[in-house]
Design a protein around this motif. Structure first.
Motif, mmCIF file in Angstrom:
data_model
loop_
_atom_site.group_PDB
_atom_site.id
_atom_site.type_symbol
_atom_site.label_atom_id
_atom_site.label_comp_id
_atom_site.label_asym_id
_atom_site.label_seq_id
_atom_site.Cartn_x
_atom_site.Cartn_y
_atom_site.Cartn_z
ATOM 1 N N ARG A 133 0.823 -1.220 0.000
ATOM 2 C CA ARG A 133 0.000 0.000 0.000
ATOM 3 C C ARG A 133 0.853 1.264 0.000
ATOM 4 N NH1 ARG A 133 -3.026 -3.026 3.841
ATOM 5 N NH2 ARG A 133 -1.994 -1.898 5.545
ATOM 6 N N SER A 134 1.981 1.214 0.707
ATOM 7 C CA SER A 134 2.809 2.414 0.853
ATOM 8 C C SER A 134 4.284 2.009 0.935
ATOM 9 C CB SER A 134 2.396 3.188 2.116
ATOM 10 O OG SER A 134 3.171 4.349 2.280
ATOM 11 N N PRO A 135 4.911 1.755 -0.224
ATOM 12 C CA PRO A 135 6.308 1.292 -0.221
ATOM 13 C C PRO A 135 7.252 2.347 0.360
ATOM 14 C CG PRO A 135 5.276 0.941 -2.367
ATOM 15 C CD PRO A 135 4.358 1.823 -1.583
ATOM 16 N N SER A 136 8.102 1.917 1.253
ATOM 17 C CA SER A 136 9.148 2.784 1.789
ATOM 18 C C SER A 136 10.284 1.898 2.259
ATOM 19 C CB SER A 136 8.625 3.653 2.932
ATOM 20 O OG SER A 136 8.127 2.858 3.991
ATOM 21 N N LEU A 137 11.444 2.470 2.445
ATOM 22 C CA LEU A 137 12.645 1.684 2.726
ATOM 23 C C LEU A 137 12.755 1.265 4.190
ATOM 24 C CD1 LEU A 137 15.268 3.663 0.638
ATOM 25 C CD2 LEU A 137 14.142 1.515 0.030
ATOM 26 N N PHE A 138 13.459 0.155 4.360
ATOM 27 C CA PHE A 138 13.931 -0.323 5.656
ATOM 28 C C PHE A 138 12.814 -0.716 6.615
ATOM 29 C CE2 PHE A 138 17.246 2.820 4.240
ATOM 30 C CZ PHE A 138 18.124 1.859 3.759
ATOM 31 N N HIS A 139 12.070 -1.740 6.208
ATOM 32 C CA HIS A 139 11.100 -2.393 7.083
ATOM 33 C C HIS A 139 11.538 -3.847 7.280
ATOM 34 C CE1 HIS A 139 7.771 0.612 7.096
ATOM 35 N NE2 HIS A 139 8.355 0.987 5.963
ATOM 36 N N SER A 140 11.439 -4.346 8.495
ATOM 37 C CA SER A 140 11.801 -5.732 8.784
ATOM 38 C C SER A 140 10.863 -6.316 9.831
ATOM 39 C CB SER A 140 13.240 -5.834 9.313
ATOM 40 O OG SER A 140 14.183 -5.418 8.360
ATOM 41 N N LEU A 141 10.747 -7.638 9.795
ATOM 42 C CA LEU A 141 10.080 -8.385 10.861
ATOM 43 C C LEU A 141 11.120 -9.289 11.510
ATOM 44 C CD1 LEU A 141 7.596 -9.481 12.431
ATOM 45 C CD2 LEU A 141 7.346 -11.171 10.594
ATOM 46 N N VAL A 142 11.293 -9.145 12.807
ATOM 47 C CA VAL A 142 12.259 -9.956 13.559
ATOM 48 C C VAL A 142 11.495 -10.934 14.441
ATOM 49 C CG1 VAL A 142 14.142 -9.949 15.240
ATOM 50 C CG2 VAL A 142 13.956 -8.092 13.552
ATOM 51 N N VAL A 143 11.767 -12.217 14.257
ATOM 52 C CA VAL A 143 11.178 -13.273 15.080
ATOM 53 C C VAL A 143 12.283 -13.845 15.958
ATOM 54 C CG1 VAL A 143 9.930 -15.453 15.107
ATOM 55 C CG2 VAL A 143 9.522 -13.808 13.248
ATOM 56 N N ILE A 144 12.121 -13.745 17.273
ATOM 57 C CA ILE A 144 13.112 -14.238 18.229
ATOM 58 C C ILE A 144 12.491 -15.372 19.025
ATOM 59 C CG2 ILE A 144 14.713 -13.607 20.079
ATOM 60 C CD1 ILE A 144 14.247 -10.667 19.315
ATOM 61 N N PHE A 145 13.259 -16.408 19.264
ATOM 62 C CA PHE A 145 12.767 -17.573 19.997
ATOM 63 C C PHE A 145 13.419 -17.645 21.373
ATOM 64 C CE2 PHE A 145 12.313 -18.424 15.502
ATOM 65 C CZ PHE A 145 11.019 -18.898 15.423
ATOM 66 N N GLU A 146 12.579 -17.834 22.395
ATOM 67 C CA GLU A 146 13.064 -17.814 23.780
ATOM 68 C C GLU A 146 13.986 -18.986 24.094
ATOM 69 O OE1 GLU A 146 9.429 -15.649 26.167
ATOM 70 O OE2 GLU A 146 9.140 -17.734 25.539
ATOM 71 N N GLU A 147 13.717 -20.158 23.531
ATOM 72 C CA GLU A 147 14.526 -21.346 23.796
ATOM 73 C C GLU A 147 15.721 -21.399 22.855
ATOM 74 O OE1 GLU A 147 14.130 -23.506 26.258
ATOM 75 O OE2 GLU A 147 12.398 -22.389 26.980
ATOM 76 N N ASP A 148 16.898 -21.578 23.421
ATOM 77 C CA ASP A 148 18.104 -21.705 22.604
ATOM 78 C C ASP A 148 18.191 -23.101 22.004
ATOM 79 O OD1 ASP A 148 20.617 -21.865 21.538
ATOM 80 O OD2 ASP A 148 21.688 -21.544 23.394
ATOM 81 N N GLY A 149 18.020 -24.119 22.845
ATOM 82 C CA GLY A 149 18.050 -25.496 22.369
ATOM 83 C C GLY A 149 19.423 -26.017 22.032
ATOM 84 N N GLY A 150 20.481 -25.211 22.247
ATOM 85 C CA GLY A 150 21.831 -25.677 21.961
ATOM 86 C C GLY A 150 22.094 -25.932 20.494
#
Length: 228
Positions: A69-86
């Motif tokens: 709808r409204s293109p502009s620069l520098f948008h991101s989605l960051v997904v972080i997971f609480e469990e490391d799991g080694g």
């Protein structure tokens, strides 16, 4: 479908922002996105599980549709997971592609056509992921990454819109930004990233996990069919 999530106040999201703000962090694009408050966060449980995929996917859709709808620069989605799991580098790579496959199947089920401007085969040099009709690429980070710039305290997936970088290429900004990021990464790691390549030269799928892979590497993701 669940509504988009705002986990920006979660402690892990706050620490990720501190990670990006560090003077030595090389990606100036991520710094710009953070400075403009254009990074969205989802904090999930465990990257090895599909538990949070139904929470992640609506955020990808919302980002894709908002950008269309409204293109502009520098948008991101960051997904972080609480469990490391080694997870070591190979295990992290396996989980990354499991999440990508699951999210891509949800996009199919939702009737979203892949972006026709990119290839949908991970063996193609013009490959990118698609969600909500927009092309994306992924940057994976985790505690045991060999590249310092990819070494965050928990597993994380950063989804970036491909079209943003096409717009940078059109204005000749891309090459200057790319050179700056490479120089900063060399200063941090002591050497250049052997996996770095331009879109169209080699499939970007080889770069997603951050693991150095050889010429015989095959992507575990089968890709998607183009819209009929």
């Amino acid at each position: 479908m669940l509504p988009p999530t705002d986990d920006s106040s979660h402690p892990l999201a706050q620490r990720f922002q501190t990670f990006i703000r560090a003077p030595e962090f090389p990606c100036v694009g991520a710094k710009s996105a953070l400075a403009r408050s254009q990074i969205r966060f989802v904090v999930g449980r465990d990257m090895r599980s599909a538990w949070d995929d139904l929470r992640i996917y609506p955020n990808l859709l919302d980002l894709a549709w908002s950008y269309a709808r409204s293109p502009s620069l520098f948008h991101s989605l960051v997904v972080i997971f609480e469990e490391d799991g080694g997870l070591d580098e190979e295990a992290f790579e396996t989980c990354l592609w499991e999440r990508i496959d699951s999210l891509s199947r949800k996009d199919d089920w939702a009737g979203q056509p892949p972006d026709p401007r990119v290839s949908h085969s991970p063996d193609d040099p013009h490959f990118s992921l698609s969600f909500g009709g927009e092309a994306f690429f992924v940057v994976g980070l985790h505690p045991r990454a060999s590249r310092p710039a990819r070494r965050f305290e928990r597993p994380a997936l950063v989804f970036n819109l491909h079209d943003q970088f096409e717009k940078l290429r059109e204005t000749d900004v891309y090459e200057r930004m790319r050179s700056k990021i490479i120089a900063r990464d060399v200063a941090l790691a002591g050497n250049a990233n052997p996996m770095l390549a331009r879109h169209g030269d080699v499939s970007e799928a080889r770069q997603y996990s951050g693991r150095a892979v050889g010429p015989d590497w095959r992507c575990p993701f089968s890709g998607r069919n183009a819209a009929p």
